[in-house]
Design a protein around this motif. Structure first.
Motif, PDB file in Angstrom:
ATOM      1  N   PHE A  72       0.870  -1.182   0.000  1.00 27.92           N
ATOM      2  CA  PHE A  72       0.000   0.000   0.000  1.00 27.92           C
ATOM      3  C   PHE A  72       0.905   1.230   0.000  1.00 27.92           C
ATOM      4  O   PHE A  72       1.535   1.542   1.011  1.00 27.92           O
ATOM      5  N   ASN A  73       0.977   1.915  -1.120  1.00 28.01           N
ATOM      6  CA  ASN A  73       1.945   2.991  -1.288  1.00 28.01           C
ATOM      7  C   ASN A  73       1.304   4.369  -1.313  1.00 28.01           C
ATOM      8  O   ASN A  73       0.108   4.516  -1.550  1.00 28.01           O
ATOM      9  N   TRP A  74       2.147   5.371  -1.102  1.00 28.37           N
ATOM     10  CA  TRP A  74       1.760   6.782  -1.202  1.00 28.37           C
ATOM     11  C   TRP A  74       0.709   7.180  -0.160  1.00 28.37           C
ATOM     12  O   TRP A  74      -0.197   7.964  -0.447  1.00 28.37           O
ATOM     13  N   ILE A  75       0.815   6.631   1.024  1.00 34.94           N
ATOM     14  CA  ILE A  75      -0.054   7.052   2.132  1.00 34.94           C
ATOM     15  C   ILE A  75       0.834   7.391   3.330  1.00 34.94           C
ATOM     16  O   ILE A  75       0.958   6.607   4.260  1.00 34.94           O
ATOM     17  N   ALA A  76       1.412   8.594   3.302  1.00 36.46           N
ATOM     18  CA  ALA A  76       2.367   8.989   4.331  1.00 36.46           C
ATOM     19  C   ALA A  76       1.708   9.687   5.515  1.00 36.46           C
ATOM     20  O   ALA A  76       2.180   9.568   6.643  1.00 36.46           O
ATOM     21  N   LEU A  77       0.635  10.428   5.286  1.00 36.78           N
ATOM     22  CA  LEU A  77       0.014  11.184   6.369  1.00 36.78           C
ATOM     23  C   LEU A  77      -0.759  10.263   7.310  1.00 36.78           C
ATOM     24  O   LEU A  77      -1.430   9.334   6.854  1.00 36.78           O
ATOM     25  N   PRO A  78      -0.705  10.511   8.614  1.00 38.10           N
ATOM     26  CA  PRO A  78      -1.383   9.634   9.574  1.00 38.10           C
ATOM     27  C   PRO A  78      -2.876   9.498   9.295  1.00 38.10           C
ATOM     28  O   PRO A  78      -3.593  10.496   9.152  1.00 38.10           O
ATOM     29  N   GLY A  79      -3.336   8.252   9.180  1.00 36.72           N
ATOM     30  CA  GLY A  79      -4.756   7.974   9.017  1.00 36.72           C
ATOM     31  C   GLY A  79      -5.335   8.265   7.648  1.00 36.72           C
ATOM     32  O   GLY A  79      -6.526   8.029   7.422  1.00 36.72           O
ATOM     33  N   VAL A  80      -4.531   8.744   6.724  1.00 36.22           N
ATOM     34  CA  VAL A  80      -5.057   9.160   5.416  1.00 36.22           C
ATOM     35  C   VAL A  80      -5.623   7.995   4.610  1.00 36.22           C
ATOM     36  O   VAL A  80      -6.414   8.193   3.687  1.00 36.22           O
ATOM     37  N   VAL A  81      -5.268   6.760   4.976  1.00 38.05           N
ATOM     38  CA  VAL A  81      -5.763   5.605   4.226  1.00 38.05           C
ATOM     39  C   VAL A  81      -7.286   5.485   4.297  1.00 38.05           C
ATOM     40  O   VAL A  81      -7.901   4.885   3.418  1.00 38.05           O
ATOM     41  N   VAL A  82      -7.915   6.082   5.307  1.00 38.08           N
ATOM     42  CA  VAL A  82      -9.376   5.996   5.406  1.00 38.08           C
ATOM     43  C   VAL A  82     -10.056   6.719   4.244  1.00 38.08           C
ATOM     44  O   VAL A  82     -11.257   6.522   4.001  1.00 38.08           O
ATOM     45  N   LEU A  83      -9.304   7.537   3.510  1.00 36.66           N
ATOM     46  CA  LEU A  83      -9.858   8.244   2.354  1.00 36.66           C
ATOM     47  C   LEU A  83      -9.688   7.443   1.066  1.00 36.66           C
ATOM     48  O   LEU A  83     -10.133   7.883   0.008  1.00 36.66           O
ATOM     49  N   HIS A  84      -9.036   6.276   1.170  1.00 36.54           N
ATOM     50  CA  HIS A  84      -8.771   5.437  -0.002  1.00 36.54           C
ATOM     51  C   HIS A  84      -9.639   4.183   0.083  1.00 36.54           C
ATOM     52  O   HIS A  84      -9.215   3.146   0.609  1.00 36.54           O
ATOM     53  N   ASP A  85     -10.835   4.261  -0.435  1.00 40.29           N
ATOM     54  CA  ASP A  85     -11.768   3.137  -0.345  1.00 40.29           C
ATOM     55  C   ASP A  85     -11.240   1.894  -1.039  1.00 40.29           C
ATOM     56  O   ASP A  85     -11.534   0.768  -0.623  1.00 40.29           O
ATOM     57  N   ASP A  86     -10.457   2.096  -2.106  1.00 40.92           N
ATOM     58  CA  ASP A  86      -9.911   0.941  -2.819  1.00 40.92           C
ATOM     59  C   ASP A  86      -8.924   0.171  -1.955  1.00 40.92           C
ATOM     60  O   ASP A  86      -8.904  -1.068  -1.946  1.00 40.92           O
ATOM     61  N   MET A  87      -8.114   0.878  -1.181  1.00 39.16           N
ATOM     62  CA  MET A  87      -7.157   0.212  -0.304  1.00 39.16           C
ATOM     63  C   MET A  87      -7.860  -0.506   0.841  1.00 39.16           C
ATOM     64  O   MET A  87      -7.484  -1.621   1.218  1.00 39.16           O
ATOM     65  N   LEU A  88      -8.868   0.129   1.399  1.00 40.29           N
ATOM     66  CA  LEU A  88      -9.620  -0.498   2.475  1.00 40.29           C
ATOM     67  C   LEU A  88     -10.301  -1.776   1.989  1.00 40.29           C
ATOM     68  O   LEU A  88     -10.294  -2.801   2.674  1.00 40.29           O
ATOM     69  N   ALA A  89     -10.868  -1.713   0.777  1.00 37.83           N
ATOM     70  CA  ALA A  89     -11.523  -2.890   0.209  1.00 37.83           C
ATOM     71  C   ALA A  89     -10.507  -3.995  -0.063  1.00 37.83           C
ATOM     72  O   ALA A  89     -10.794  -5.184   0.144  1.00 37.83           O
ATOM     73  N   ARG A  90      -9.304  -3.603  -0.508  1.00 42.59           N
ATOM     74  CA  ARG A  90      -8.254  -4.605  -0.790  1.00 42.59           C
ATOM     75  C   ARG A  90      -7.837  -5.306   0.495  1.00 42.59           C
ATOM     76  O   ARG A  90      -7.645  -6.533   0.519  1.00 42.59           O
ATOM     77  N   ALA A  91      -7.697  -4.546   1.578  1.00 43.85           N
ATOM     78  CA  ALA A  91      -7.315  -5.146   2.859  1.00 43.85           C
ATOM     79  C   ALA A  91      -8.406  -6.067   3.376  1.00 43.85           C
ATOM     80  O   ALA A  91      -8.126  -7.164   3.865  1.00 43.85           O
ATOM     81  N   ARG A  92      -9.660  -5.641   3.265  1.00 44.18           N
ATOM     82  CA  ARG A  92     -10.757  -6.472   3.756  1.00 44.18           C
ATOM     83  C   ARG A  92     -10.839  -7.775   2.970  1.00 44.18           C
ATOM     84  O   ARG A  92     -11.060  -8.848   3.540  1.00 44.18           O
ATOM     85  N   ALA A  93     -10.657  -7.692   1.665  1.00 46.55           N
ATOM     86  CA  ALA A  93     -10.686  -8.892   0.829  1.00 46.55           C
ATOM     87  C   ALA A  93      -9.557  -9.849   1.209  1.00 46.55           C
ATOM     88  O   ALA A  93      -9.727 -11.070   1.176  1.00 46.55           O
ATOM     89  N   SER A  94      -8.412  -9.285   1.576  1.00 50.98           N
ATOM     90  CA  SER A  94      -7.282 -10.119   1.989  1.00 50.98           C
ATOM     91  C   SER A  94      -7.613 -10.894   3.260  1.00 50.98           C
ATOM     92  O   SER A  94      -7.337 -12.097   3.361  1.00 50.98           O
ATOM     93  N   GLY A  95      -8.212 -10.212   4.233  1.00 50.56           N
ATOM     94  CA  GLY A  95      -8.587 -10.895   5.468  1.00 50.56           C
ATOM     95  C   GLY A  95      -9.616 -11.976   5.242  1.00 50.56           C
ATOM     96  O   GLY A  95      -9.532 -13.071   5.820  1.00 50.56           O
TER      97      GLY A  95
END
Length: 315
Positions: free
Chosen positions: A176-199
């Motif tokens: 998961f790249n280009w997410i340097a700011l704290p907590g900013v990943v919550v704005l990336h629905d595609d990344m969240l969906a990718r993580a959930r699918a992995s689990g």
């Protein structure tokens, strides 16, 4: 069916959020889930004393570490789990130092082949306790490397060093790249969906025979561990996987570069039990075999023992 999440990042920041998202997916798929933030624990650096390996081979024991900290508690949690989601931020191209510290504590002592040998000694000679029987149950793992830029080349390859000794099947790994700011990943629905699918995939894989577990991550270059990192030793026919050690050659087919590994070479990969046994033989026959003049070591050490005191801020 239990899935354990280990996060090595800051509290409620990007790595933890992605690991929690994966655990949500695993829970929806029917798994019991648990989360541990490893920086909250006291995990001391390995001293290289080899007590764990000596306990396995000479006493047919459990291979436990002699250091007193939270490692034994964490080790029990890992052994109890059927699946793991490991998440680490990337600091200077690689996972955190704590991630490597945990690997150092788990490496030889948790080596699948080493524990098989200890178990065999225990059964045949009736000595020792033998290693924890949970060592040998099949496990699957997913790896998340979280980076703030594209300086992340060693992230996923080095994250394999924790599941590798225990012979876990890595069924997914994702950068998961280009997410340097704290907590900013919550704005990336595609990344969240990718993580959930992995689990969810980790949990689904636990319902299958080990050989049926499907890998869904990036194919990379190595056909065994899927890393993109290769070591080229002067020729296209002298190439090795920098992560699992498989030897092979580079070939161009259909305009694409392929890393080709024969079955014979694959058997020596660090991900194969046969490769672990081969490594053990190499240790016994080379680096752990005392040279004829080993008795000279104490006398020769004197030169270095007396050279310079250690600098220390408390001295």
């Amino acid at each position: 069916m239990k899935v354990l999440g280990l996060t090595f990042g800051r509290k409620l920041s990007n790595t933890e959020i992605l690991v929690k998202e994966a655990l949500m997916g695993a829970k929806e798929a029917g798994a019991e889930v648990e989360l541990i933030r490893v920086p909250d624990l006291e995990i001391k650096a390995c001293t290289g004393c080899n007590s764990c390996v000596i306990d396995l081979f000479e006493r047919a024991g459990s291979g436990k570490c002699v250091l007193k900290d939270d490692f034994a508690w964490l080790d029990d949690k890992i052994l109890e789990a059927d699946g793991l989601v490991l998440g680490s931020p990337i600091y200077e191209k690689a996972p955190t130092g704590l991630y490597k510290t945990l690997n150092d504590r788990m490496g030889p002592s948790h080596d699948f082949a080493f524990r098989l040998i200890a178990q065999k000694i225990h059964e045949e000679k009736g000595v020792g306790t033998g290693p924890d029987p949970r060592t040998f149950k099949p496990r699957v793992a997913a790896l998340f490397a979280v980076g703030g830029s594209d300086w992340t080349e060693f992230g996923l390859p080095l994250m394999q060093i924790i599941p590798m000794p225990m012979q876990m099947a890595v069924v997914d790994q994702h950068l998961f790249n280009w997410i340097a700011l704290p907590g900013v990943v919550v704005l990336h629905d595609d990344m969240l969906a990718r993580a959930r699918a992995s689990g969810a995939h980790v949990a689904a894989s636990l319902k299958l025979p080990p050989e049926k577990a499907e890998y869904i991550g990036d194919e990379g270059m190595c056909p065994i561990c899927h890393t993109k990192l290769l070591e080229v030793n002067g020729s296209l026919d002298q190439v090795g996987c920098a992560t699992c050690g498989a030897k092979g050659s580079l070939k161009v087919e259909g305009g694409k570069l392929r890393f080709v590994v024969t079955e014979e070479a694959a058997a020596l990969s660090h991900w194969r039990v046969s490769g672990k046994f081969s490594h053990g033989d190499d240790l016994n026959n080379i680096s752990l075999k005392p040279p004829a003049n080993m008795g000279e070591v104490p006398q020769r050490l004197a030169k270095y023992r007396d050279f310079l005191p250690y600098s220390n801020p408390r001295a």
